[in-house]
Write a protein that holds these residues in place. Sequence first.
Motif, mmCIF file in Angstrom:
data_model
loop_
_atom_site.group_PDB
_atom_site.id
_atom_site.type_symbol
_atom_site.label_atom_id
_atom_site.label_comp_id
_atom_site.label_asym_id
_atom_site.label_seq_id
_atom_site.Cartn_x
_atom_site.Cartn_y
_atom_site.Cartn_z
ATOM 1 N N LEU A 128 -3.562 8.720 13.553
ATOM 2 C CA LEU A 128 -2.137 8.517 13.297
ATOM 3 C C LEU A 128 -1.893 7.782 11.993
ATOM 4 C CD1 LEU A 128 0.845 8.580 14.088
ATOM 5 C CD2 LEU A 128 0.447 6.516 15.469
ATOM 6 N N ARG A 129 -2.621 6.685 11.779
ATOM 7 C CA ARG A 129 -2.346 5.892 10.575
ATOM 8 C C ARG A 129 -2.707 6.655 9.307
ATOM 9 N NH1 ARG A 129 -7.071 1.419 11.733
ATOM 10 N NH2 ARG A 129 -8.852 2.690 11.150
ATOM 11 N N SER A 130 -3.799 7.448 9.342
ATOM 12 C CA SER A 130 -4.150 8.213 8.141
ATOM 13 C C SER A 130 -3.165 9.360 7.929
ATOM 14 C CB SER A 130 -5.585 8.734 8.239
ATOM 15 O OG SER A 130 -5.747 9.611 9.332
ATOM 16 N N GLY A 131 -2.664 9.932 9.024
ATOM 17 C CA GLY A 131 -1.625 10.949 8.889
ATOM 18 C C GLY A 131 -0.366 10.387 8.264
ATOM 19 N N LEU A 132 0.020 9.191 8.688
ATOM 20 C CA LEU A 132 1.184 8.532 8.106
ATOM 21 C C LEU A 132 0.980 8.257 6.621
ATOM 22 C CD1 LEU A 132 2.142 6.051 10.955
ATOM 23 C CD2 LEU A 132 3.631 7.816 9.990
ATOM 24 N N MET A 133 -0.219 7.822 6.260
ATOM 25 C CA MET A 133 -0.489 7.568 4.846
ATOM 26 C C MET A 133 -0.453 8.866 4.047
ATOM 27 S SD MET A 133 -3.333 4.479 4.852
ATOM 28 C CE MET A 133 -4.414 5.135 6.106
ATOM 29 N N THR A 134 -0.939 9.944 4.637
ATOM 30 C CA THR A 134 -0.870 11.250 3.982
ATOM 31 C C THR A 134 0.581 11.636 3.702
ATOM 32 O OG1 THR A 134 -2.898 11.959 5.101
ATOM 33 C CG2 THR A 134 -1.472 13.687 4.238
ATOM 34 N N TRP A 135 1.417 11.497 4.709
ATOM 35 C CA TRP A 135 2.833 11.845 4.576
ATOM 36 C C TRP A 135 3.546 10.933 3.576
ATOM 37 C CZ3 TRP A 135 7.184 8.960 6.268
ATOM 38 C CH2 TRP A 135 8.398 9.656 6.240
ATOM 39 N N THR A 136 3.162 9.655 3.537
ATOM 40 C CA THR A 136 3.797 8.679 2.655
ATOM 41 C C THR A 136 3.645 9.059 1.186
ATOM 42 O OG1 THR A 136 3.476 6.900 4.248
ATOM 43 C CG2 THR A 136 3.792 6.240 1.954
ATOM 44 N N THR A 137 2.553 9.747 0.836
ATOM 45 C CA THR A 137 2.327 10.109 -0.569
ATOM 46 C C THR A 137 3.355 11.105 -1.094
ATOM 47 O OG1 THR A 137 0.888 11.985 -0.027
ATOM 48 C CG2 THR A 137 -0.154 9.807 -0.253
ATOM 49 N N ARG A 138 3.981 11.869 -0.195
ATOM 50 C CA ARG A 138 4.914 12.944 -0.569
ATOM 51 C C ARG A 138 4.238 14.030 -1.405
ATOM 52 N NH1 ARG A 138 9.849 8.906 -2.492
ATOM 53 N NH2 ARG A 138 10.152 7.883 -0.479
ATOM 54 N N ALA A 139 2.939 14.174 -1.249
ATOM 55 C CA ALA A 139 2.201 15.202 -1.991
ATOM 56 C C ALA A 139 2.632 16.594 -1.545
ATOM 57 C CB ALA A 139 0.698 15.028 -1.771
ATOM 58 N N GLY A 160 1.456 6.891 -6.710
ATOM 59 C CA GLY A 160 0.261 7.594 -7.187
ATOM 60 C C GLY A 160 0.526 9.006 -7.648
ATOM 61 N N ARG A 161 1.685 9.565 -7.251
ATOM 62 C CA ARG A 161 2.080 10.921 -7.652
ATOM 63 C C ARG A 161 0.959 11.936 -7.385
ATOM 64 N NH1 ARG A 161 6.833 10.725 -10.369
ATOM 65 N NH2 ARG A 161 7.462 8.704 -11.238
ATOM 66 N N PHE A 162 0.389 11.862 -6.219
ATOM 67 C CA PHE A 162 -0.683 12.790 -5.853
ATOM 68 C C PHE A 162 -0.089 14.160 -5.546
ATOM 69 C CE2 PHE A 162 -2.156 8.542 -4.501
ATOM 70 C CZ PHE A 162 -3.273 8.442 -5.311
ATOM 71 N N ASP A 163 -0.765 15.194 -6.011
ATOM 72 C CA ASP A 163 -0.320 16.540 -5.659
ATOM 73 C C ASP A 163 -1.204 17.173 -4.597
ATOM 74 O OD1 ASP A 163 -2.415 16.789 -7.473
ATOM 75 O OD2 ASP A 163 -1.138 17.618 -9.049
ATOM 76 N N LEU A 164 -2.335 16.547 -4.279
ATOM 77 C CA LEU A 164 -3.196 17.009 -3.195
ATOM 78 C C LEU A 164 -3.752 15.795 -2.469
ATOM 79 C CD1 LEU A 164 -4.946 19.057 -1.606
ATOM 80 C CD2 LEU A 164 -6.620 18.923 -3.479
ATOM 81 N N VAL A 165 -3.569 15.777 -1.145
ATOM 82 C CA VAL A 165 -4.149 14.732 -0.296
ATOM 83 C C VAL A 165 -5.011 15.403 0.755
ATOM 84 C CG1 VAL A 165 -3.715 12.814 1.283
ATOM 85 C CG2 VAL A 165 -2.185 13.195 -0.657
ATOM 86 N N VAL A 166 -6.234 14.914 0.917
ATOM 87 C CA VAL A 166 -7.149 15.428 1.937
ATOM 88 C C VAL A 166 -7.441 14.289 2.905
ATOM 89 C CG1 VAL A 166 -9.367 16.520 2.406
ATOM 90 C CG2 VAL A 166 -8.158 17.012 0.252
ATOM 91 N N LEU A 222 0.832 -1.202 0.000
ATOM 92 C CA LEU A 222 0.000 0.000 0.000
ATOM 93 C C LEU A 222 0.868 1.253 0.000
ATOM 94 C CD1 LEU A 222 -2.704 1.503 0.255
ATOM 95 C CD2 LEU A 222 -2.532 1.196 2.736
ATOM 96 N N ALA A 223 1.928 1.248 0.798
ATOM 97 C CA ALA A 223 2.818 2.408 0.852
ATOM 98 C C ALA A 223 3.431 2.692 -0.517
ATOM 99 C CB ALA A 223 3.905 2.173 1.892
ATOM 100 N N ARG A 224 3.848 1.638 -1.217
ATOM 101 C CA ARG A 224 4.406 1.824 -2.567
ATOM 102 C C ARG A 224 3.348 2.398 -3.503
ATOM 103 N NH1 ARG A 224 6.732 -3.216 -1.346
ATOM 104 N NH2 ARG A 224 5.144 -4.298 -2.578
ATOM 105 N N GLN A 225 2.118 1.888 -3.384
ATOM 106 C CA GLN A 225 1.036 2.377 -4.235
ATOM 107 C C GLN A 225 0.767 3.860 -3.984
ATOM 108 O OE1 GLN A 225 -2.621 0.210 -3.676
ATOM 109 N NE2 GLN A 225 -3.639 1.139 -5.444
ATOM 110 N N LEU A 226 0.836 4.275 -2.731
ATOM 111 C CA LEU A 226 0.601 5.688 -2.409
ATOM 112 C C LEU A 226 1.712 6.572 -2.960
ATOM 113 C CD1 LEU A 226 -0.726 5.415 1.258
ATOM 114 C CD2 LEU A 226 -2.044 5.763 -0.833
ATOM 115 N N ARG A 227 2.963 6.111 -2.862
ATOM 116 C CA ARG A 227 4.071 6.900 -3.405
ATOM 117 C C ARG A 227 4.014 6.975 -4.921
ATOM 118 N NH1 ARG A 227 7.068 4.187 0.698
ATOM 119 N NH2 ARG A 227 7.787 2.655 -0.841
#
Length: 349
Positions: A106-117, A94-100, A87-92
């Motif tokens: 905590l876990r959703s915050g970590l996923m937000t940060w993982t995207t590098r948006a 994804g090349r997202f430029d906006l994450v809401v 999942l972490a690889r998929q989020l990275r």
Amino acid sequence: MQQNDSTPRFSSAPMPCFPQRILIIKPSSLGDVAHALPTVNLIRRRFPDAHISWLINDSLVSLLKNCPISNETIVFPRHDWAKLPRLARQLRQGRFDLVVDLQGLLRSGLMTWTTRASRRVGLSDAREGARLFYNEVVKVPCAHAVERYLCAARHLGCGDGPIEFPLGSSDEDKAVVDKLLRQSPLTTHHSLIAINPSARWPTKLWGDGKFAALIEKLPRDRAVITGSATDAARIAEIVGGLRPGATVLNLTGKTDLSQLAELYRRCAVVISNDSGPMHIAAAGGTPVVAIFGPTDPELTGPYGKQHIVLRAGVKCSPCMKDNCTHTPRMECMSLVTVEQVLQTANRFI
């Protein structure tokens, strides 16, 4: 001193940006996912050409299978930690430029940060340190969940409306529901009375005996009872204990979530505890009679003016607890009578 870009900042005005790839993080719970629909709908209207992905729990993904406002769902394997690196690889990737992040844990915050948006938006009432992973924090009031989430849409320049819950539908789901309803001689498929006797907290349960007594007083051949597969044994006891002559079509565990939404759209009213299915019914525009005790309908009640919430005047309600220590126990639920619920439902029947 120049502010570090990684420092969360409050902002009342949207930054000029037209994102191409947007990720919505709202994996759970069922009712909260429904509450997020108006916000995501406004984001879609503001950015009609953007690719919108929605990260959601594997157990809830069927709710969004016909949703017209997202391009894809990313499945969060809540109970399978071995899949998290993937999942972490998929989020990275994804090349997202906006994450809401509308979850705010905590876990959703970590996923937000993982995207590098470049834009990582979260709400000010996020918990467990999630705000550390945002670079834009939206102030939210103490209000209904729908209103809280809409603050994020407003922050992104999406405006205040319209407030819509676009779950969508499909011919396949309609056919499944048609087939299920043909199992019983229901008088009409558009005047059904749905009963949802389940909830996640034991303190939210009105009582199986009361639901059985209510079903026995409803018009014959119009009642359906719904629930998940995990509720099947308990609901079978409710149905099996009805007096001779009382009828209800038991559809427990026979639909996925989008099919449940299709079923509720055909109902005159849905009678329910405070639960996820209650919010699905409300999102579909069906009037809801909701029985509340430990929770606050001002914050998580069925959204819309056509719904009616029944509560008892107990001082400790809402306590926001899943375990009742009050004496007599669960008085806030037990004082709501079968006659009260029946008379209220009759307004729609």
